[in-house]
Design an enzyme around this catalytic site. Structure first.
Site, mmCIF file in Angstrom:
data_model
loop_
_atom_site.group_PDB
_atom_site.id
_atom_site.type_symbol
_atom_site.label_atom_id
_atom_site.label_comp_id
_atom_site.label_asym_id
_atom_site.label_seq_id
_atom_site.Cartn_x
_atom_site.Cartn_y
_atom_site.Cartn_z
ATOM 1 C CE LYS A 39 -2.473 1.582 3.624
ATOM 2 N NZ LYS A 39 -2.355 3.050 3.666
ATOM 3 C CG ASP A 66 -5.054 4.313 1.670
ATOM 4 O OD1 ASP A 66 -6.223 4.602 1.356
ATOM 5 O OD2 ASP A 66 -4.674 4.149 2.849
ATOM 6 C CE LYS A 68 -7.553 6.298 4.525
ATOM 7 N NZ LYS A 68 -6.154 5.860 4.322
ATOM 8 C CG ASP A 71 -12.529 17.966 -4.058
ATOM 9 O OD1 ASP A 71 -13.487 18.746 -4.237
ATOM 10 O OD2 ASP A 71 -11.359 18.347 -3.924
ATOM 11 C CB THR A 122 -9.580 1.533 11.533
ATOM 12 O OG1 THR A 122 -8.458 2.035 10.811
ATOM 13 C CG2 THR A 122 -10.297 0.532 10.672
ATOM 14 N NE ARG A 212 0.629 2.577 13.214
ATOM 15 C CZ ARG A 212 -0.304 3.370 13.732
ATOM 16 N NH1 ARG A 212 0.043 4.347 14.546
ATOM 17 N NH2 ARG A 212 -1.568 3.174 13.426
HETATM 18 O O1 C5P Z 1 0.091 0.953 11.099
HETATM 19 P P1 C5P Z 1 -1.286 0.428 10.841
HETATM 20 O O2 C5P Z 1 -1.346 -1.078 10.689
HETATM 21 O O3 C5P Z 1 -2.321 0.975 11.799
HETATM 22 O O4 C5P Z 1 -1.605 1.020 9.373
HETATM 23 C C1 C5P Z 1 -2.837 0.935 8.780
HETATM 24 C C2 C5P Z 1 -2.771 1.558 7.429
HETATM 25 O O5 C5P Z 1 -4.077 1.477 6.857
HETATM 26 C C3 C5P Z 1 -2.367 3.030 7.410
HETATM 27 O O6 C5P Z 1 -1.568 3.221 6.253
HETATM 28 C C4 C5P Z 1 -3.672 3.774 7.262
HETATM 29 O O7 C5P Z 1 -3.535 4.951 6.466
HETATM 30 C C5 C5P Z 1 -4.534 2.768 6.527
HETATM 31 N N1 C5P Z 1 -5.972 2.876 6.750
HETATM 32 C C6 C5P Z 1 -6.570 2.816 7.995
HETATM 33 N N2 C5P Z 1 -7.919 2.964 8.139
HETATM 34 C C7 C5P Z 1 -8.686 3.156 7.080
HETATM 35 C C8 C5P Z 1 -8.107 3.206 5.794
HETATM 36 C C9 C5P Z 1 -6.731 3.040 5.673
HETATM 37 O O8 C5P Z 1 -5.875 2.598 8.987
HETATM 38 N N3 C5P Z 1 -10.001 3.248 7.212
#
Ligand code: C5P
Length: 236
Positions: A39, A66, A68, A71, A122, A212
């Site tokens: 991603k 990604d 998002k 607009d 999330t 992460r």
């Molecule tokens: O580090 P972590 O596992 O929390 O990363 C989750 C990834 O998913 C991040 O890049 C974040 O931008 C993305 N994401 C998210 N929630 C969403 C859409 C994308 O955490 N609804």
């Protein structure tokens, strides 16, 4: 979407949440070519643009872009058209942009990449919905937005592990991509609606997005392999 047709390795999308191409290259090296899907999000894309996508594709990886997008319909449709030239397989937009915006985006994509609607981030909890004047539960809000995405003709949605079963039930044909994934004992960080890889898969997720817990692991390749093993064991 038939999740069973996708291999466990392909179902775990690694978020390249790093600042620049140098860091992305180092992270890709440490992953030893194991992931199939990466991603590219705002941090890396704002810094490096299409070079970030080329770096992944150059190593044989597939790209989930990604951005998002959120607009007015005209602007999003034109941005989707531009993005179609970049070679990503998946591209996100915000379902909060509304039905007309998503319909125009779907037309602009013309099936060249799969569009995914972000339902509710999330990192948000029900208290955040209240603060925004949205009544009802998180599940209701997420399912409503997934239904709109389905009506608009986009391929899938992004939701948390905690709503995935309800969304799967309400919209069986949508592709479901799930961030907020944390192996047991991992740091939650700013995510509020989290679950383990096994429970997200058991609930009906097609793809997991993991950032992460893999990026910050002492051995990212081993951390990735452990998530894949958990996905494979959860089956489906
Ligand atoms: O580090 P972590 O596992 O929390 O990363 C989750 C990834 O998913 C991040 O890049 C974040 O931008 C993305 N994401 C998210 N929630 C969403 C859409 C994308 O955490 N609804």
């Amino acid at each position: 979407m038939s999740a069973g047709a996708i291999s466990a390795r392909e179902r775990v999308i690694v978020a390249l949440d790093v600042p620049d191409l140098k860091a992305a290259g180092d992270f890709l090296d440490r992953l030893e070519g194991q992931p199939a899907f990466y991603k590219v999000g705002l941090e890396l894309f704002v810094a490096e643009g299409v070079r970030a996508i080329e770096a992944v594709r150059g190593r044989g990886g597939k790209v989930f872009l990604d951005l998002k997008l959120h607009d007015i319909p005209e602007t999003v449709a034109r941005a989707v058209s531009s993005a179609m030239a970049l070679g990503a397989e998946l591209l996100t937009l915000h379902t909060a942009g509304g039905l007309a915006m998503m319909k125009r985006a779907a037309q602009a994509a013309q099936g060249r990449a799969k569009l995914l609607g972000v339902t509710v981030l999330t990192s948000l909890a029900e208290g955040d919905l209240r603060a925004d004047g949205i009544a009802g539960s998180m599940r209701e809000a997420v399912v409503r937005r997934a239904q709109l995405a389905s009506q608009a003709g986009i391929a899938g949605v992004v939701c948390s592990p905690q709503e995935v079963a309800d969304v799967r039930h309400a919209c069986p044909s949508l592709l479901l991509v799930v961030p907020g994934v944390r192996p047991a004992g991992a740091d939650v960080g700013d995510q509020k609606r989290v679950a383990t890889p096994a429970s997200a898969i058991a609930a009906g997720a097609d793809y997991l997005v993991v950032g992460r817990p893999i990026r910050d692991a002492a051995n990212p390749a081993a951390a990735f392999a452990a998530v894949v093993a958990e996905v494979a064991a959860a089956g489906k």
